[in-house]
Write an enzyme that holds these catalytic residues in place. Structure first.
Site, PDB file in Angstrom:
ATOM      1  N   THR A  19       0.819  -1.210   0.000  1.00  0.00           N
ATOM      2  CA  THR A  19       0.000   0.000   0.000  1.00  0.00           C
ATOM      3  C   THR A  19       0.852   1.259   0.000  1.00  0.00           C
ATOM      4  O   THR A  19       0.485   2.271  -0.594  1.00  0.00           O
ATOM      5  CB  THR A  19      -0.939   0.002   1.225  1.00  0.00           C
ATOM      6  OG1 THR A  19      -1.809  -1.129   1.143  1.00  0.00           O
ATOM      7  CG2 THR A  19      -1.771   1.266   1.292  1.00  0.00           C
ATOM      8  N   TYR A  33      -7.543   0.639  -4.227  1.00  0.00           N
ATOM      9  CA  TYR A  33      -6.342   1.101  -4.925  1.00  0.00           C
ATOM     10  C   TYR A  33      -5.536  -0.091  -5.446  1.00  0.00           C
ATOM     11  O   TYR A  33      -5.802  -1.237  -5.092  1.00  0.00           O
ATOM     12  CB  TYR A  33      -5.474   1.930  -3.974  1.00  0.00           C
ATOM     13  CG  TYR A  33      -5.157   1.216  -2.686  1.00  0.00           C
ATOM     14  CD1 TYR A  33      -4.064   0.351  -2.596  1.00  0.00           C
ATOM     15  CD2 TYR A  33      -5.958   1.379  -1.558  1.00  0.00           C
ATOM     16  CE1 TYR A  33      -3.793  -0.327  -1.426  1.00  0.00           C
ATOM     17  CE2 TYR A  33      -5.691   0.699  -0.380  1.00  0.00           C
ATOM     18  CZ  TYR A  33      -4.605  -0.146  -0.325  1.00  0.00           C
ATOM     19  OH  TYR A  33      -4.340  -0.832   0.842  1.00  0.00           O
ATOM     20  N   SER A  66       1.207  -7.435  -0.813  1.00  0.00           N
ATOM     21  CA  SER A  66       1.867  -8.403   0.082  1.00  0.00           C
ATOM     22  C   SER A  66       1.022  -9.641   0.363  1.00  0.00           C
ATOM     23  O   SER A  66       1.540 -10.634   0.881  1.00  0.00           O
ATOM     24  CB  SER A  66       2.285  -7.743   1.390  1.00  0.00           C
ATOM     25  OG  SER A  66       1.188  -7.541   2.253  1.00  0.00           O
ATOM     26  N   THR A  99       1.139  -4.327   4.363  1.00  0.00           N
ATOM     27  CA  THR A  99       0.855  -4.654   5.764  1.00  0.00           C
ATOM     28  C   THR A  99       0.197  -6.021   5.956  1.00  0.00           C
ATOM     29  O   THR A  99       0.230  -6.569   7.052  1.00  0.00           O
ATOM     30  CB  THR A  99      -0.050  -3.581   6.396  1.00  0.00           C
ATOM     31  OG1 THR A  99      -1.265  -3.482   5.647  1.00  0.00           O
ATOM     32  CG2 THR A  99       0.653  -2.243   6.422  1.00  0.00           C
ATOM     33  N   ASP A 100      -0.403  -6.587   4.890  1.00  0.00           N
ATOM     34  CA  ASP A 100      -1.149  -7.836   5.058  1.00  0.00           C
ATOM     35  C   ASP A 100      -0.283  -8.974   5.598  1.00  0.00           C
ATOM     36  O   ASP A 100      -0.715  -9.737   6.466  1.00  0.00           O
ATOM     37  CB  ASP A 100      -1.777  -8.266   3.725  1.00  0.00           C
ATOM     38  CG  ASP A 100      -3.026  -7.473   3.391  1.00  0.00           C
ATOM     39  OD1 ASP A 100      -3.371  -6.557   4.165  1.00  0.00           O
ATOM     40  OD2 ASP A 100      -3.651  -7.756   2.352  1.00  0.00           O
ATOM     41  N   LYS A 172      -1.055  -7.629  12.881  1.00  0.00           N
ATOM     42  CA  LYS A 172      -2.042  -6.684  12.357  1.00  0.00           C
ATOM     43  C   LYS A 172      -3.398  -6.997  12.974  1.00  0.00           C
ATOM     44  O   LYS A 172      -3.850  -8.137  12.957  1.00  0.00           O
ATOM     45  CB  LYS A 172      -2.106  -6.791  10.830  1.00  0.00           C
ATOM     46  CG  LYS A 172      -2.972  -5.732  10.158  1.00  0.00           C
ATOM     47  CD  LYS A 172      -2.874  -5.822   8.634  1.00  0.00           C
ATOM     48  CE  LYS A 172      -3.711  -4.726   7.979  1.00  0.00           C
ATOM     49  NZ  LYS A 172      -3.623  -4.754   6.491  1.00  0.00           N
ATOM     50  N   GLU A 295      -0.394 -36.042  27.682  1.00  0.00           N
ATOM     51  CA  GLU A 295      -0.834 -36.978  26.637  1.00  0.00           C
ATOM     52  C   GLU A 295      -0.505 -36.430  25.253  1.00  0.00           C
ATOM     53  O   GLU A 295      -0.052 -37.175  24.369  1.00  0.00           O
ATOM     54  CB  GLU A 295      -2.336 -37.226  26.763  1.00  0.00           C
ATOM     55  CG  GLU A 295      -2.865 -38.247  25.764  1.00  0.00           C
ATOM     56  CD  GLU A 295      -4.366 -38.470  25.897  1.00  0.00           C
ATOM     57  OE1 GLU A 295      -4.830 -39.570  25.524  1.00  0.00           O
ATOM     58  OE2 GLU A 295      -5.074 -37.564  26.368  1.00  0.00           O
TER      59      GLU A 295
END
Length: 336
Positions: A19, A33, A66, A99-100, A172, A295
């Site tokens: 972005t 965008y 991303s 940022t993803d 995020k 376990e």
């Protein structure tokens, strides 16, 4: 509050898109965008004050949204960083990134970069064309952080919205808000005011030069996938598909403290008996530790500690380059 012109550090900006390099048709648009439209030179030129704090050079590693990040780009990026930081003339690295998946890239680099010099990821929640674009200020802060002598030995960091986070701890938390990055288990490690960095804490987990993971010469990473647990869980089908496509590990985004629906868990236990796959238990909750019962330890499950599923996947991929022993992998999750 810049650095003296006689002692300005040398910072390399490696651009991968996102972005921060995005364009929209309207100055008011913060959605819809195209990410990864602008080149690194455009990003640098948009913040002329960068020259007051560092000698800047830029390289374009990729230019993608991303959400389309790949292991190939990770390896290319990490190898380039390691090469650059061997140069005594390079003092720090800034990586512009969407940022993803920023937290995943940051954590991967935190485990494979072999230097104590600052490495900082930065991005934006609003495209470069927006009237309220946050990218330029974020980029300025990231360069200030990479230029700071106090930023050494801190591991890979993310600088967003005037705050600094450890790569291991950050995630995020909001789809659109500029205050999206947080560290639910620990909080930020520093904040930035007018280019001056104030550290207040540090991640205690091992990283960078103290990490055993070496990607030099590595062409690919072991395939690890994530499955989600939920009511009336039918994800056995997903696990079978992942197994048939070559997965070496599975991370389960469990409910609560890592609980797995019995429909899925019973199948996973059978796979563990046959040593067909390594299974790490994480949680879809967003914070907190995932404990293992005696376990489950015996059955061969791995605890993701307090890593979220996407970061547990990163560590499991790297752990599998070293061992397939669940007990050894549990130790790795405790340390890193």
């Amino acid at each position: 509050m810049g650095v003296s012109a006689f002692a300005k550090p040398n910072v390399v900006i490696l651009a991968t898109g996102g972005t921060i390099a995005g364009e929209a048709k309207s100055e008011l648009a913060t959605t819809g965008y195209k990410a990864g439209s602008l080149g690194v030179d455009v990003l640098i030129n948009a913040v002329p004050d960068l020259v007051n704090i560092a000698n800047i050079s830029g390289e374009q590693i990729a230019n993608i949204d991303s959400s389309n990040m790949t292991d190939e780009i990770w390896l290319k990026l990490a190898n380039r960083i390691n090469t650059l930081l061997k140069d005594s003339k390079v003092d720090g690295i800034v990586i512009t990134h969407g940022t993803d998946t920023m937290e995943e890239t940051a954590y991967f680099l935190n485990l494979v970069v072999k230097s104590n010099k600052p490495v900082v990821l930065v991005g934006a929640m609003r495209p470069a064309t927006a009237i309220s674009a946050d990218g330029p200020k974020n980029l300025y802060n990231a360069v200030a952080l990479a230029s700071s002598k106090e930023a050494k030995d801190k591991g890979v960091m993310i600088a967003m919205n005037d705050k600094v986070y450890s790569a291991r701890e950050v995630t995020k938390t909001h789809t659109l808000n500029v205050e999206t990055f947080k560290a639910p288990n620990s909080g930020e490690i520093a904040y930035i005011v007018d280019g001056k960095v104030f550290f207040n804490s540090n991640s205690i987990k091992l990283h960078t030069k103290k990490s055993p993971f070496d990607i030099k010469g590595l062409k690919a990473l072991p395939k690890v996938d994530i499955v989600y647990t939920y009511s009336n869980d039918g994800s056995k089908v997903a696990v079978e598909a992942f197994l048939n496509s070559g997965s070496k590990g599975i991370v389960v985004a469990g409910s609560g403290a890592g609980s797995i629906h019995e429909n899925q868990k019973n199948y996973l236990i059978e796979l563990l008996k046959d040593k067909k796959i390594v299974v790490a238990k994480s949680s879809r909750v967003g914070s907190g530790l995932v404990p293992l019962s005696a376990e489950e330890v015996e059955q061969g499950f791995v605890s993701a500690n307090n890593l979220n599923p996407q970061k547990a996947r990163v560590l499991l991929m790297l752990a599998l380059t070293k061992t397939t022993d669940p007990k050894e992998i549990n130790k790795i999750f405790e340390q890193y």
